[in-house]
Scaffold this motif. Structure first.
Motif, mmCIF file in Angstrom:
data_model
loop_
_atom_site.group_PDB
_atom_site.id
_atom_site.type_symbol
_atom_site.label_atom_id
_atom_site.label_comp_id
_atom_site.label_asym_id
_atom_site.label_seq_id
_atom_site.Cartn_x
_atom_site.Cartn_y
_atom_site.Cartn_z
ATOM 1 N N ASP A 210 0.858 -1.185 0.000
ATOM 2 C CA ASP A 210 0.000 0.000 0.000
ATOM 3 C C ASP A 210 0.893 1.233 0.000
ATOM 4 O OD1 ASP A 210 -1.857 1.982 0.257
ATOM 5 O OD2 ASP A 210 -2.880 1.131 1.999
ATOM 6 N N ARG A 212 0.216 4.221 -0.417
ATOM 7 C CA ARG A 212 -0.366 5.441 0.150
ATOM 8 C C ARG A 212 0.204 5.726 1.530
ATOM 9 N NH1 ARG A 212 -6.549 3.765 -0.234
ATOM 10 N NH2 ARG A 212 -5.564 1.956 0.768
ATOM 11 N N HIS A 318 -3.632 1.983 -6.684
ATOM 12 C CA HIS A 318 -3.588 1.309 -5.370
ATOM 13 C C HIS A 318 -4.687 0.235 -5.306
ATOM 14 C CE1 HIS A 318 -1.049 4.714 -4.340
ATOM 15 N NE2 HIS A 318 -2.027 5.526 -4.663
ATOM 16 N N PRO A 321 -4.841 -2.643 -2.062
ATOM 17 C CA PRO A 321 -5.400 -2.238 -0.770
ATOM 18 C C PRO A 321 -6.833 -1.721 -0.857
ATOM 19 C CG PRO A 321 -3.772 -0.648 -1.533
ATOM 20 C CD PRO A 321 -3.661 -1.849 -2.427
ATOM 21 N N LYS A 322 -7.242 -1.239 -2.041
ATOM 22 C CA LYS A 322 -8.616 -0.766 -2.199
ATOM 23 C C LYS A 322 -9.591 -1.902 -2.496
ATOM 24 C CE LYS A 322 -7.683 3.927 -3.895
ATOM 25 N NZ LYS A 322 -7.832 4.836 -5.064
ATOM 26 N N GLN A 357 4.237 0.318 4.406
ATOM 27 C CA GLN A 357 3.695 -0.154 3.127
ATOM 28 C C GLN A 357 3.588 -1.671 3.076
ATOM 29 O OE1 GLN A 357 5.679 1.561 -0.272
ATOM 30 N NE2 GLN A 357 5.346 3.666 0.403
ATOM 31 N N ALA A 360 1.022 -3.195 5.726
ATOM 32 C CA ALA A 360 -0.377 -3.072 5.327
ATOM 33 C C ALA A 360 -0.984 -4.410 4.950
ATOM 34 C CB ALA A 360 -0.489 -2.101 4.153
#
Length: 423
Positions: A210, A212, A318, A321-322, A357, A360
């Motif tokens: 991830d 983000r 992304h 993770p989404k 990251q 996650a």
């Protein structure tokens, strides 16, 4: 035409490289009195520096022909255990005594991000005393004829699944950096299918699960540019006479330029120091420089479809993770993972995959029991130190070995690993 220009320039410099190599040999020959003087060593150093900075570095060899098992030296032989057009699965077969209890099978998935799998030579070497090690040896796309077809992120995931099937049950997997996403996706696909060949444990190291979280300069660049920008600016066709002629690729020399500009001052200083080591006749320091850059400067091309799909899926949208990532049109559901133990490793100073990251993955794999998940952050190391170096051997390897032993088929019951922290 930029790739063709690069190839033409490289070919045009061949006579100059040959001349520089001859000058180096002449001024470093011990029978030449100038080789014992600073002037002669300076000329030889300049000639070697020119030759090394203009050559194309070929694929290095692993060179791992022995290890130590049970405090005894044993021979190691490289064998191809599985093969496809874009990858060979290499097994490092150890000459173990007959009747000895087998070690766990470990699949190391090397990054397909520019460098060859030999970049993980130290990783393999550190794990050989503890496991039956296999590693993915990805092919240079410029060397694969277009008749072999395409290779994208979906194909990558299929390759990983096929490797698990080839290795059989009770296999452990270690994904280093970029492969963390496709390996996690492959395990999710297998668990959703009820595939009995899903690995026993999954170790993800410095991977962009991830991006983000704590984004790095690499992550921010990908987000600022559109996929069309990458397609128009970094995708080129392999020139003749390479076997992959006309294949669309992301060239290795472009990737290397990106790697080096991130720490350009460090590389300039390293080459200046290399020159001074040669002038001072400091052979050991000069040889360390050669060893490092022989590996670092050896790069391979990536297929355009794999590179663009990876950038779009991992760094722009992304998607994993989404919960939006798909494989062959089907959703990748990480919540389907229930039986594979998860261990994540990060480096405190990682400037490629920022802290958090990789961790996650624990949030995504919410149905793995808590006692089967662990995370470790290694202090005082950057990205490379997550999978190589003295701290990796002393601090990270024992934790991975302990985690594999705790959740492999030979473990009588799941037990919290002694050397890892609960996520």
């Amino acid at each position: 035409m930029f790739y063709q220009l690069y190839e033409s320039t490289h070919a045009a410099l061949q006579p100059a490289r040959a001349y520089a190599d001859a000058v180096k040999l002449f001024y470093s020959n011990p029978l030449n009195p100038f080789s014992h003087m600073p002037l002669g060593r300076s000329v030889a150093a300049m000639a070697e520096l020119f030759e090394r900075t203009t050559r194309r570095y070929g694929k290095p060899a692993f060179g791992l022909d022995k290890t130590v098992v049970d405090w005894q030296p044993v021979a190691v032989t490289e064998k191809v255990a599985w093969s496809r057009p874009f990858c060979n699965l290499i097994r490092f077969e150890r000459d173990l005594p007959a009747g000895r209890r087998p070690d766990p099978k470990l699949l190391i998935v090397a990054p397909m991000s520019g460098h060859y799998a030999t970049l993980l030579r130290g990783t393999v070497e550190a794990m050989l005393p503890h496991a039956d090690v296999y590693i993915t040896d990805w092919a240079d796309a410029r060397m694969v004829p277009v008749t072999e077809g395409k290779f994208d992120l979906d194909d990558y995931i299929d390759y990983v699944i096929d490797m698990f099937h080839a290795l059989g049950p009770d296999t452990h997997v270690m994904a280093v950096c970029q492969p963390s996403v496709p390996v996690l996706a492959a395990v999710a696909v297998m668990e959703a299918r009820g595939d009995r060949f899903a690995p026993s444990t999954m170790t993800l190291m410095g991977g962009p699960i991830d991006t983000r979280r704590n984004p790095t300069a690499v992550n921010e660049l990908a987000e600022k540019k559109s996929i069309d920008w990458f397609r128009n600016n970094v995708i080129m066709q392999v020139p003749w006479p390479a076997p992959g002629f006309t294949r669309d690729v992301y060239p290795g020399f472009l990737q290397l330029s990106g790697f080096m500009t991130m720490n350009l001052d460090r590389h300039i200083i390293a080459h200046k120091d290399f020159f001074m080591h040669l002038v001072k006749n400091d052979g050991d320091s000069a040889e360390k420089h050669r060893d490092f850059y022989d590996e670092y400067l050896a790069v391979m091309d990536l297929t355009a479809e794999f590179y663009l799909q990876t950038v779009d899926t991992v760094f722009v949208r992304h998607a994993l993770p989404k919960g939006e990532m798909t494989h062959r049109g089907q959703p990748v559901d990480t919540s389907a993972i229930r039986n594979v133990a998860l261990f994540t490793v990060e480096g405190e100073n990682d400037d490629i995959s920022g802290l958090g990251q990789t961790q996650a993955a624990h949030d995504l794999c919410r149905n793995i029991p808590g006692e089967m998940k662990a995370h470790y952050m290694q202090p005082a190391v950057g990205h490379y130190g997550v999978f190589n170096g003295s701290r990796f051997r002393a601090e990270i390897v024992p934790r991975i070995v302990d985690f594999m032993a705790s959740y492999g088929a030979s473990a009588r019951k799941p037990a919290k690993p002694r050397l890892v922290r609960k996520a």
